[in-house]
Scaffold this active site. Structure first.
Site, short mmCIF file in Angstrom:
data_model
loop_
_atom_site.label_atom_id
_atom_site.label_comp_id
_atom_site.label_asym_id
_atom_site.label_seq_id
_atom_site.Cartn_x
_atom_site.Cartn_y
_atom_site.Cartn_z
N ASP A 75 136.44 44.31 -3.10
CA ASP A 75 138.58 44.07 -1.72
C ASP A 75 137.94 41.99 -2.26
OD1 ASP A 75 139.07 46.10 -0.33
OD2 ASP A 75 137.88 46.15 1.40
N TYR A 78 142.21 39.59 0.48
CA TYR A 78 142.43 40.70 1.57
C TYR A 78 143.87 39.20 2.42
CZ TYR A 78 138.00 42.23 2.54
OH TYR A 78 137.28 43.59 2.48
N ASN A 113 139.30 49.22 -2.07
CA ASN A 113 140.87 49.55 -1.46
C ASN A 113 141.78 48.49 -0.65
OD1 ASN A 113 138.38 49.48 0.54
ND2 ASN A 113 140.22 49.21 1.67
N HIS A 216 131.52 52.52 8.24
CA HIS A 216 132.40 53.05 7.01
C HIS A 216 131.67 54.54 6.60
CE1 HIS A 216 135.72 51.37 7.12
NE2 HIS A 216 135.83 50.20 5.70
N HIS A 242 132.60 47.61 0.44
CA HIS A 242 133.02 48.34 1.62
C HIS A 242 132.61 48.09 3.15
CE1 HIS A 242 136.08 51.45 2.32
NE2 HIS A 242 135.43 51.29 2.27
#
Length: 324
Positions: A75, A78, A113, A216, A242
């Site tokens: 990541d 963003y 992701n 998560h 994450h």
């Protein structure tokens, strides 16, 4: 600067064909055989959400430890990755933020992701390395640093929800489909590389957590597909991002430590899932980063907050075995 760029590119050009199909890179240890590095994840927000403050403290700690490189757990940009190799977000979220001299070292990175929600392949481009020579991002690869081998694994394609329930998001799956073939190849190549590894330390790096009590939580697909391989080949650490927090969780069935460093910018204060507290040694729901110092016999792991304060540290040792 041109000379440094040339040397770095020469180093990155080393590809081994002796084991597995994962691209292999090399990084030398210090003269005394030691190695030190920082780990940060989930950071690329043009300096906002305290990204600049975390970067400043990374520079300070990086200088103190004389780090050899930085690991990014994904990541990187963003909210939706990069649009192209010409996206100004690369410089605005990376080059212009991590400016300390101590951070002018290679950055070895995996995708998260959110990176797949943009032009994922842009982050692999040599054009970005011309803009900033530090940057090195590949899907999955091995970094051989003499006393340790790092196995960087692209975990996003392993997670079902991005395919079965993408909601309003679009993902750049070029180079990933057919998915089941891609997953089978990643797992086969990782197992082969671990099997043939003779390094004293083995560290696997991915974006998603295997174990986490944060937002998560555990990633079921990694627990089922990846964890058995890590156990079988006695991996020492699994390092991920994450979840926007800092964690150290010990496996209850193996020597593995699960280390989360995903607090490079926006954090989720108070957002704790906490379904399985077994093995949890440390959890911090704020911004920060992690350092690791390695010798042939000892690993020292330290977690820092946004002010550079040490939150938690521990050591893991290996015995020296003399030849008979």
């Amino acid at each position: 600067m041109a000379a440094l760029y040339f040397l770095f590119m020469v180093m990155l050009s080393f590809v081994s064909i002796t084991c597995a199909d994962l691209q292999r890179l090399e990084h030398q240890t210090k003269a005394d055989g030691s190695l030190s590095f920082l780990v940060v994840g989930d950071w690329g927000r043009r300096g906002t959400y305290n990204q600049s403050n975390v970067a400043f403290q990374m520079g300070r700690i990086g200088s103190k430890l004389d780090i050899d490189f930085v690991i990014s757990t994904g990541d990187n940009f963003y909210d939706d990755g990069l649009t192209s190799v010409n996206d100004l977000a690369f410089e605005e979220s990376f080059t212009n933020i991590y400016t300390a001299k101590s951070l002018r070292k290679p950055w070895y990175s995996v995708l998260g992701n959110h990176d797949y929600r943009g032009n994922a392949e842009a982050q692999f481009s040599h054009i970005l390395r011309k803009i900033d020579h530090r940057w090195l991002c590949l899907r999955s690869f091995v970094l051989d640093a003499e006393i340790v081998e790092f196995f960087f694994i692209d975990t996003t394609p392993l997670v079902d929800q991005y395919f079965t329930n993408p909601k309003d998001q679009k993902y750049d799956w070029r180079g990933v489909t057919p998915r089941q073939n891609y997953i089978a190849t990643i797992l086969k190549d990782l197992e082969s590389a671990l099997r043939e590894s003779t390094s004293k330390w083995k560290i696997v790096v991915g974006h998603h957590a295997i174990r986490s009590i944060g937002h998560h939580g555990d990633t079921l697909e990694l627990t089922n597909l990846l964890l058995p391989i890590l156990k079988a080949y006695e991996v020492d650490f699994y390092v991920n991002g994450h979840d926007h927090c800092l964690e150290d969780i010990s496996s209850t069935t193996s020597p593995i430590h699960f280390l989360t460093s995903g607090a490079g910018s926006k954090a989720w204060r108070g957002d704790v899932k906490g379904l399985d507290q077994d093995g949890v040694n440390f959890f911090y729901d704020g911004q920060g980063f992690m350092s690791m110092q390695l010798t042939g016999t000892n690993a020292k792991i330290v977690f820092y907050d946004v002010f550079g304060k040490v939150l938690y540290s521990f050591n893991k040792s290996k015995q020296l075995y003399s030849a008979m």
